[in-house]
Design an enzyme around this catalytic site. Structure first.
Site, PDB file in Angstrom:
ATOM      1  N   ASP A  88      -7.707  30.068  20.281  1.00  0.00           N
ATOM      2  CA  ASP A  88      -7.627  28.693  20.006  1.00  0.00           C
ATOM      3  C   ASP A  88      -8.509  28.026  20.953  1.00  0.00           C
ATOM      4  O   ASP A  88      -8.817  28.527  21.867  1.00  0.00           O
ATOM      5  CB  ASP A  88      -6.006  28.023  20.085  1.00  0.00           C
ATOM      6  CG  ASP A  88      -5.537  28.616  21.657  1.00  0.00           C
ATOM      7  OD1 ASP A  88      -5.836  29.578  22.115  1.00  0.00           O
ATOM      8  OD2 ASP A  88      -4.816  27.705  22.026  1.00  0.00           O
ATOM      9  N   GLU A 153      -3.208  29.655  23.977  1.00  0.00           N
ATOM     10  CA  GLU A 153      -3.571  29.546  25.289  1.00  0.00           C
ATOM     11  C   GLU A 153      -3.531  28.089  25.821  1.00  0.00           C
ATOM     12  O   GLU A 153      -3.029  27.799  26.878  1.00  0.00           O
ATOM     13  CB  GLU A 153      -5.009  30.414  25.523  1.00  0.00           C
ATOM     14  CG  GLU A 153      -4.874  30.854  26.853  1.00  0.00           C
ATOM     15  CD  GLU A 153      -5.718  29.660  27.691  1.00  0.00           C
ATOM     16  OE1 GLU A 153      -5.696  29.628  29.073  1.00  0.00           O
ATOM     17  OE2 GLU A 153      -6.355  28.644  27.229  1.00  0.00           O
TER      18      GLU A 153
END
Lengths: 456, 456
Positions: A88, A153
């Site tokens: 991400d 994250e």
């Protein structure tokens, strides 16, 4: 068949194209409208792993974004390395400041420009390519390896920790290998052995039940934007010392050795200032710039909003005002404790003329890796071999909360083998990653696997 | 032929539909994308005036939005009334808080909901309809009249003052009639004899030359959002006293009579608080709520922005932060002086770790009308006649800078014959204007013209 090195050298163009395909996926985890793009990035990585001749490649569903897993056991007597990365990315805004499209990777001056180029798609992709090089070459893979890629994250990994806790056996390893940090400077590799933690808060101040005309009501009603400013101003003093009772209680003071190590680092404060376009730096009194940026806790406003932000003038007394405020933490501060102390302090500063709500976004523990750990030694040699320079040992200001979690849950220390640069603009417009460091990263990863068994 | 009153009564529906047509034009002057809509509103009013049997109706071009002019001289020995109004409106944002479309007028609970319903399309339209009623009735128009409608009131009337200065003869008059204020309360008419002035500023704080990662740089670099908060916090003390050197130097202190007049006003502080949804009010120590809201100067943040304002968390150390800050002024404060003092104060508070820019939006002078002025007496009688209640004499917190300009340039005092309510939400979502006050406004205007010659 070719050597690992030959394979890497002859597949550069292909590796780059594959990374570009990954970078084209706008997997912004902080924005729920990108939910499908985030899944698409997971599918992409799973496909890459599944295409290799390894023991398993899976996608694990969570209550949030999926976790991509891969595993190859070659010899149980050899060390098991768990590679961690995240697919991400941060939101690209402010988008208008990007010189080229954030999700259309472009090469300029030897750099790949794209959101996620450095953080963390480009960096974490190196290890898959290093493994691929072994499997396609005449060299057998020298260690055992597991991969775990998450897609949350940038929103604080809410589902990763429960996943690790529920899959301790699956993830059992001797060390975690993470490439999500920066080198100390260009061509100056470094191994990060310390990371700051994080407590990320949001404060909302609500006054009247609607936006008011500032002429009609101004003077008689507390203004939430003024109140918010007053609260924020009371969170730090003029010397940059954070004014939250108990905030420093668990801070491990820097030892004489720590401070000596900082002194050893090559650092040009004037170049640092020039790079940022600043006349003067500012931070906690009594500490150097590098210490302030990595070994001391901080408090920063990350976002601020209230009332009219458009062109021209609107005479509104806003009904509410808000701020995102985060604190970077150092050992042994606990993000949960700090979040509580922050909340208590803000609530104590709130006058009864408004309502103040404090909410908590993600947090993370600070972490420090043992400088004598054998994995760190193998990593240092790999850097030395490829970059022809011994790496520095540094602490970084950023947070990778999962490092503390791997330590706590799996008992595994982390090797932070960063290939990025601080100038990569990883949370800013025009994020970049040097193409040569993408390739050197793959080669360094391959060398690390080669050297590791010698040190174990 | 009908009487004026009959004509008004029998044309209510038509008057309402005409006003609705005007309200449908999104003439937002603060937003340049509405440039054509603003012109459209001018054309609309010009057409209405031109359709009446009067001496002239014109559109005057300016370097900004046009000025609509109309004139009817019936008898030079009678008073000349100059009606002033504005056809531009505030922006509708935040649009998502409107229950019905801001530019699609809707009747709910006897109120017209639309941007501009009260400020100032609905209120200022009453006088054209009052004149129309005379011209269509068996009664001759009792005074002389001129109309001037501008389209830049919400952006500080930058072209109106030069226009008045260049057309002193055209605009010569015995008084100015303005309906752009609120009644003291429902069914409680009031004549506003005092208005606050305005100095509207914008502050921008610029730190590093790009957004930074708050982990990598946090602690070592001054954060523009924190700095902005600290600057704002130093502009007022805990007692609500503005901390700008020289700010109060020209403030005319309230006389014992003034304070006595305030005491006379029916005011329910607890209802006021409840209406706003507040537990506690706040303002300058030593003054009552009404005094704070109309007779004392203020400093309010109208807008605030920096960094990441989206969903979730973004760990950015923002490159810049900004605020819109306005001050309401009272006699004899000068907006130009106050703007200069504000700038000096903010610049003196700016640390050398950032660059601070202070820009000035529009300003306006405060004004007070002589309580013994004959126009005010005729207006009071007209209110008494239609509302069956003697009006209160009040001062208002808002600003109509043009009132001070008419006094200065034309030597004409203003009659502030407001038909709105403070609850009209004039700069907020769901702006409204009571339909009955639209009709009573037309009738009060007609009565004012009828009574005025007796008092002159």
């Amino acid at each position: 068949m070719a050597t690992v090195t030959d394979y890497i050298d002859s597949h550069k163009e292909q590796f780059k194209e594959e990374l570009f395909d990954l970078l084209r996926i706008p997997s912004v985890s902080t924005d729920s409208t990108h939910k499908n793009d985030v899944r698409e990035a997971a599918r992409f990585l799973h496909e890459k792993l599944a295409s290799l001749d390894i023991d398993r490649a899976d996608i694990f569903e969570t209550d949030g974004n999926p976790i991509v897993y891969g595993e190859l056991v070659t010899d149980e007597s050899k060390p098991m390395v768990l590679v961690y990365g995240h697919y991400d990315v941060q939101p690209p805004d402010p988008e208008e400041l990007w010189e080229t499209e954030p999700f259309e990777p472009t090469i300029r001056d030897g750099n790949i420009y794209a959101r996620g180029a450095s953080d963390d798609k480009g960096q974490s992709f190196t290890h898959i390519k290093a493994l691929e090089a072994y499997l396609a070459s005449d060299q057998s893979f020298p260690v055992n390896i597991k991969f775990i890629y998450e897609g949350e994250e940038e929103i604080g990994s809410p589902h990763l920790v429960p996943f690790i806790e529920n899959h301790k056996e699956l993830l059992a390893c001797d060390m975690v290998l993470i490439s999500d940090t920066a080198m100390f400077a260009e061509d100056t590799p470094s191994l990060t052995y310390g990371l700051r933690g994080l407590a990320y808060m949001e404060v909302e101040v609500v006054g009247p039940n609607r936006d008011l005309h500032s002429g009609v009501y101004g003077g008689a009603v507390a203004n939430p934007a003024n109140v918010l400013a007053e609260i924020i101003a009371q969170l730090k003093d003029q010397n940059g010392v954070i004014q939250i009772p108990g905030f420093y209680d668990d801070v491990r003071e820097l030892s004489a050795e720590d401070r000596e190590a900082y002194q050893q680092l090559p650092f040009d404060e004037s170049a640092y200032k020039n790079d940022l376009g600043l006349r003067a730096l500012h931070g906690e009194k009594g500490y150097s710039t590098l210490e302030r940026a990595s070994a001391r806790p901080t408090l920063d406003v990350n976002g601020l909003w209230s009332g009219y932000q458009g062109e021209g003038a609107k005479t509104v007394l806003p009904a509410k005002a808000g701020a995102k405020i985060s604190m970077r933490l150092v050992p042994d501060q606990d993000p949960k404790t700090i979040a509580r102390l922050f909340r208590e302090r803000v609530e104590s500063l709130a006058p009864d003329t408004v309502s103040v709500t404090v909410t908590e976004h993600h947090g993370g523990y600070p972490a420090v890796t043992d400088l004598s750990f054998y994995g760190l030694k193998a990593a240092a040699r790999a850097f030395d071999d490829i970059y022809e320079q011994e790496p520095l040992f540094t602490r970084e200001g950023g947070s990778i909360p999962i490092v503390a979690d791997f330590q706590k849950i799996l008992g595994a220390q982390s090797i932070l083998m960063g290939f990025g640069l601080n100038s990569d603009a990883i949370h800013s417009p025009n994020e970049k990653f040097a193409l040569k460091d993408f390739y050197r990263g793959i080669r360094t990863s391959a060398k690390f696997f080669e050297f590791l068994p010698e040190y174990s």
